[in-house]
Motif scaffolding. Structure first.
Motif, short mmCIF file in Angstrom:
data_model
loop_
_atom_site.label_atom_id
_atom_site.label_comp_id
_atom_site.label_asym_id
_atom_site.label_seq_id
_atom_site.Cartn_x
_atom_site.Cartn_y
_atom_site.Cartn_z
N SER A 149 -11.43 100.90 50.30
CA SER A 149 -10.41 100.67 51.21
C SER A 149 -9.02 100.54 50.27
CB SER A 149 -10.47 99.48 52.14
OG SER A 149 -9.26 99.32 52.89
N PRO A 150 -7.99 101.03 50.75
CA PRO A 150 -6.81 100.81 49.96
C PRO A 150 -6.12 99.63 50.04
CG PRO A 150 -6.32 102.51 51.64
CD PRO A 150 -7.89 102.08 51.57
N TYR A 151 -6.64 98.96 51.33
CA TYR A 151 -5.93 97.53 51.75
C TYR A 151 -6.69 96.61 51.06
CZ TYR A 151 -3.75 101.02 54.85
OH TYR A 151 -2.97 101.97 55.52
N PRO A 152 -6.22 95.56 50.76
CA PRO A 152 -7.06 94.32 50.38
C PRO A 152 -7.82 93.47 51.46
CG PRO A 152 -4.64 93.60 50.50
CD PRO A 152 -4.71 95.10 50.86
N ILE A 153 -9.18 93.10 50.83
CA ILE A 153 -10.15 92.79 51.88
C ILE A 153 -9.49 91.19 51.94
CG2 ILE A 153 -12.33 91.67 52.21
CD1 ILE A 153 -13.08 94.11 50.54
N GLU A 154 -9.17 90.51 51.10
CA GLU A 154 -8.71 89.27 51.40
C GLU A 154 -7.20 88.94 51.44
OE1 GLU A 154 -10.76 86.47 48.56
OE2 GLU A 154 -12.63 87.17 49.03
N GLU A 155 -6.72 88.06 52.02
CA GLU A 155 -5.00 87.73 51.85
C GLU A 155 -4.66 87.05 50.57
OE1 GLU A 155 -1.68 85.76 54.60
OE2 GLU A 155 -3.66 85.84 55.22
N PRO A 156 -3.63 87.69 49.82
CA PRO A 156 -3.22 86.90 48.45
C PRO A 156 -2.81 85.30 48.82
CG PRO A 156 -1.47 88.52 49.29
CD PRO A 156 -2.83 88.81 50.30
#
Length: 80
Positions: free
Chosen positions: A13-20
């Motif tokens: 996925s191009p989106y991060p799995i966890e929130e920074p």
């Protein structure tokens, strides 16, 4: 060793799995008021032992008065 199977680069996925992680933000007015209310609620958590004693005395006294009124025979003239 990881238990996850390897994922090909084109399937990731191009989106991060966890929130920074967020930078710590100073408390705003609302958070300060909520914390103050929580602290006040802890301070008045329950009745004190003095309040419990006064309540018990009032309860026993009122029960004695009611019992006295219920069992009072008055000024009977029939001799019983």
């Amino acid at each position: 060793m990881s238990r996850k199977p390897p994922v090909p680069a084109e399937n990731q996925s191009p989106y991060p799995i966890e929130e920074p992680p967020h930078d710590p933000v100073p408390d705003n007015e609302t958070v300060a008021v909520v914390r103050e209310m929580a602290a006040a609620k802890k301070r008045r958590a329950g009745p004190s032992s003095r309040q419990l004693g006064i309540g018990a005395a009032v309860g026993i006294g009122s029960a004695a008065i009611v019992a006295g009124l219920l069992f009072w025979r008055g000024n009977r003239k029939d001799g019983k």
